[in-house]
Design a protein around this motif. Sequence first.
Motif, mmCIF file in Angstrom:
data_model
loop_
_atom_site.group_PDB
_atom_site.id
_atom_site.type_symbol
_atom_site.label_atom_id
_atom_site.label_comp_id
_atom_site.label_asym_id
_atom_site.label_seq_id
_atom_site.Cartn_x
_atom_site.Cartn_y
_atom_site.Cartn_z
ATOM 1 N N ASP A 150 0.902 -1.260 -0.165
ATOM 2 C CA ASP A 150 -0.032 0.057 -0.167
ATOM 3 C C ASP A 150 0.874 1.458 0.016
ATOM 4 O O ASP A 150 0.570 2.290 -0.812
ATOM 5 C CB ASP A 150 -0.967 0.042 1.273
ATOM 6 C CG ASP A 150 -2.156 -1.031 1.026
ATOM 7 O OD1 ASP A 150 -2.350 -1.414 0.005
ATOM 8 O OD2 ASP A 150 -2.946 -1.153 2.075
ATOM 9 N N SER A 151 2.064 1.425 0.750
ATOM 10 C CA SER A 151 2.615 2.583 1.006
ATOM 11 C C SER A 151 3.824 2.657 -0.188
ATOM 12 O O SER A 151 4.344 3.534 -0.371
ATOM 13 C CB SER A 151 3.274 2.356 2.223
ATOM 14 O OG SER A 151 4.014 1.367 2.308
ATOM 15 N N PHE A 152 3.603 1.485 -0.997
ATOM 16 C CA PHE A 152 4.738 1.622 -2.093
ATOM 17 C C PHE A 152 3.837 1.935 -3.545
ATOM 18 O O PHE A 152 4.812 1.921 -4.527
ATOM 19 C CB PHE A 152 5.322 0.343 -2.241
ATOM 20 C CG PHE A 152 6.676 0.214 -1.216
ATOM 21 C CD1 PHE A 152 6.986 1.360 -0.581
ATOM 22 C CD2 PHE A 152 7.260 -1.125 -0.938
ATOM 23 C CE1 PHE A 152 7.948 1.115 0.447
ATOM 24 C CE2 PHE A 152 8.323 -1.194 0.105
ATOM 25 C CZ PHE A 152 8.811 0.148 0.581
ATOM 26 N N ASP A 153 2.617 1.566 -3.497
ATOM 27 C CA ASP A 153 2.053 1.787 -4.955
ATOM 28 C C ASP A 153 1.908 2.887 -5.228
ATOM 29 O O ASP A 153 1.021 4.108 -4.582
ATOM 30 C CB ASP A 153 0.666 1.223 -4.724
ATOM 31 C CG ASP A 153 0.379 -0.038 -4.995
ATOM 32 O OD1 ASP A 153 0.998 -0.582 -6.101
ATOM 33 O OD2 ASP A 153 -0.434 -0.796 -4.645
ATOM 34 N N THR A 154 2.810 3.364 -6.321
ATOM 35 C CA THR A 154 2.781 4.962 -6.610
ATOM 36 C C THR A 154 1.942 5.119 -7.832
ATOM 37 O O THR A 154 0.905 4.994 -8.279
ATOM 38 C CB THR A 154 4.358 5.205 -7.049
ATOM 39 O OG1 THR A 154 4.812 4.226 -8.109
ATOM 40 C CG2 THR A 154 5.299 4.888 -5.691
ATOM 41 N N PHE A 155 2.617 5.856 -8.986
ATOM 42 C CA PHE A 155 2.049 6.285 -10.159
ATOM 43 C C PHE A 155 2.375 5.283 -11.340
ATOM 44 O O PHE A 155 3.204 5.082 -11.597
ATOM 45 C CB PHE A 155 2.500 7.553 -10.556
ATOM 46 C CG PHE A 155 2.584 8.685 -9.506
ATOM 47 C CD1 PHE A 155 1.298 9.370 -9.367
ATOM 48 C CD2 PHE A 155 3.555 8.631 -8.539
ATOM 49 C CE1 PHE A 155 1.300 10.503 -8.112
ATOM 50 C CE2 PHE A 155 3.619 9.755 -7.599
ATOM 51 C CZ PHE A 155 2.507 10.645 -7.578
ATOM 52 N N TYR A 156 0.891 4.774 -11.876
ATOM 53 C CA TYR A 156 1.259 3.615 -12.885
ATOM 54 C C TYR A 156 1.086 4.284 -14.077
ATOM 55 O O TYR A 156 0.134 5.241 -14.575
ATOM 56 C CB TYR A 156 0.175 2.716 -12.853
ATOM 57 C CG TYR A 156 0.549 1.602 -11.750
ATOM 58 C CD1 TYR A 156 0.767 0.125 -11.952
ATOM 59 C CD2 TYR A 156 0.317 1.974 -10.288
ATOM 60 C CE1 TYR A 156 1.384 -0.601 -11.132
ATOM 61 C CE2 TYR A 156 0.525 0.832 -9.231
ATOM 62 C CZ TYR A 156 1.133 -0.326 -9.753
ATOM 63 O OH TYR A 156 1.376 -1.253 -8.871
ATOM 64 N N THR A 157 1.625 3.865 -15.171
ATOM 65 C CA THR A 157 1.260 4.214 -16.614
ATOM 66 C C THR A 157 0.372 3.284 -17.228
ATOM 67 O O THR A 157 -0.017 2.207 -16.702
ATOM 68 C CB THR A 157 2.574 4.269 -17.420
ATOM 69 O OG1 THR A 157 3.130 2.599 -17.531
ATOM 70 C CG2 THR A 157 3.794 4.891 -16.821
ATOM 71 N N ASP A 158 -0.144 3.544 -18.418
ATOM 72 C CA ASP A 158 -1.298 2.818 -19.130
ATOM 73 C C ASP A 158 -0.658 1.301 -19.257
ATOM 74 O O ASP A 158 -1.352 0.397 -19.396
ATOM 75 C CB ASP A 158 -1.491 3.441 -20.242
ATOM 76 C CG ASP A 158 -2.570 4.579 -20.272
ATOM 77 O OD1 ASP A 158 -3.047 4.685 -18.928
ATOM 78 O OD2 ASP A 158 -2.482 5.513 -20.956
ATOM 79 N N SER A 159 0.826 1.241 -19.458
ATOM 80 C CA SER A 159 1.197 -0.067 -19.808
ATOM 81 C C SER A 159 1.537 -0.972 -18.570
ATOM 82 O O SER A 159 2.038 -2.051 -18.855
ATOM 83 C CB SER A 159 2.439 0.100 -20.770
ATOM 84 O OG SER A 159 3.447 0.738 -19.943
#
Length: 324
Positions: A150-159
């Motif tokens: 949870d504390s590591f989930d950052t910004f994802y790209t579409d891919s």
Amino acid sequence: MNPTVSEVEKEAQAQLKDIGSREDLEAFRIAYLGKKGKLGELMARLKTLSAEERRDWGREVNRLKGYLEESLRTLCESLPDASTSEGNFDETLPGIRPAVGKLHPISQTIREICRIFGRMGFAVVEGPEVETEFYNFTALNISLDHASRDSFDTFYTDSGSLLRSQTSTVQIRVMEKNDPPLRIIAPGRVYRPDTVDASHSFMFHQIEGLMVDDKTNFSELKGVLYWFLRELFGSSTKIRFRPHFFPFTEPSVEVDIQWGDKGWLEILGAGFVNPKVFEAVGYDTKKVRGFAFGLGVERIAMLRLGIPDIRYFYENDLRFLRQF
Ligand code: PHE
């Protein structure tokens, strides 16, 4: 009446005495040596003369020309240069100092830390800031449903790639390509889903270290970190190891230093590399062992330089930056 050569010469001599500026000099040059100047007029008279007279006349005019050119050259050197404000140039005044830039306090801190580990044989390695889930989570033994994710989930790209939340990703990349023994440190930017305040930022800098061979032990981990922290914070720094949990190390510790009246401050995480991480990179877990550690650069810079708010680092305010 057309003037003779010596009349022109006398006139010129009289005028030369009065020349006081570059403008006067240029006006004089045009009047005598210019296209329609007095010397040209004298020369033009050649054709009105007999063959005999011509030779003497020509010689005289040339002599006068030489004399005028020489006078102009001498005067030109002695007259003040217009570009130095009419001769008011004071060479004793201090010069204009060009503005010299310097390294940002974060870069200074990263270099200092890399220098200390460099003396212990650690090489500096860098890796990508946009990572796959494999390098940021799976290979580091952080499963999909792990609480620490949870504390590591950052910004994802579409891919499906994401901004890395720790530079431990670089350790995986290095181990995939190289066999032990290894000693590396990986500095770089990391991203976290944190709300910005005086001590948190969604982006900050980390340095992670990794040492792998066939015999390393916990005393060596302690020895390396003791030496590092005492080089950085002073030889009398008090250091404490506390048990902790990280998915990628087992056993794991957090390391604190004693900081004046603030008491113990957590400064880095460390531990022995979890065999599951070695499996992920194809190492033989019976033959290799190693330790890893990770620290936040901003936190260290804030302590060493006495900076109360992490946001100062990112505001680009020269009044702040010039102090370091
Ligand atoms: N990756 C950990 C963090 O970001 C620090 C750490 C690195 C801990 C390596 C142990 C070993 O908090």
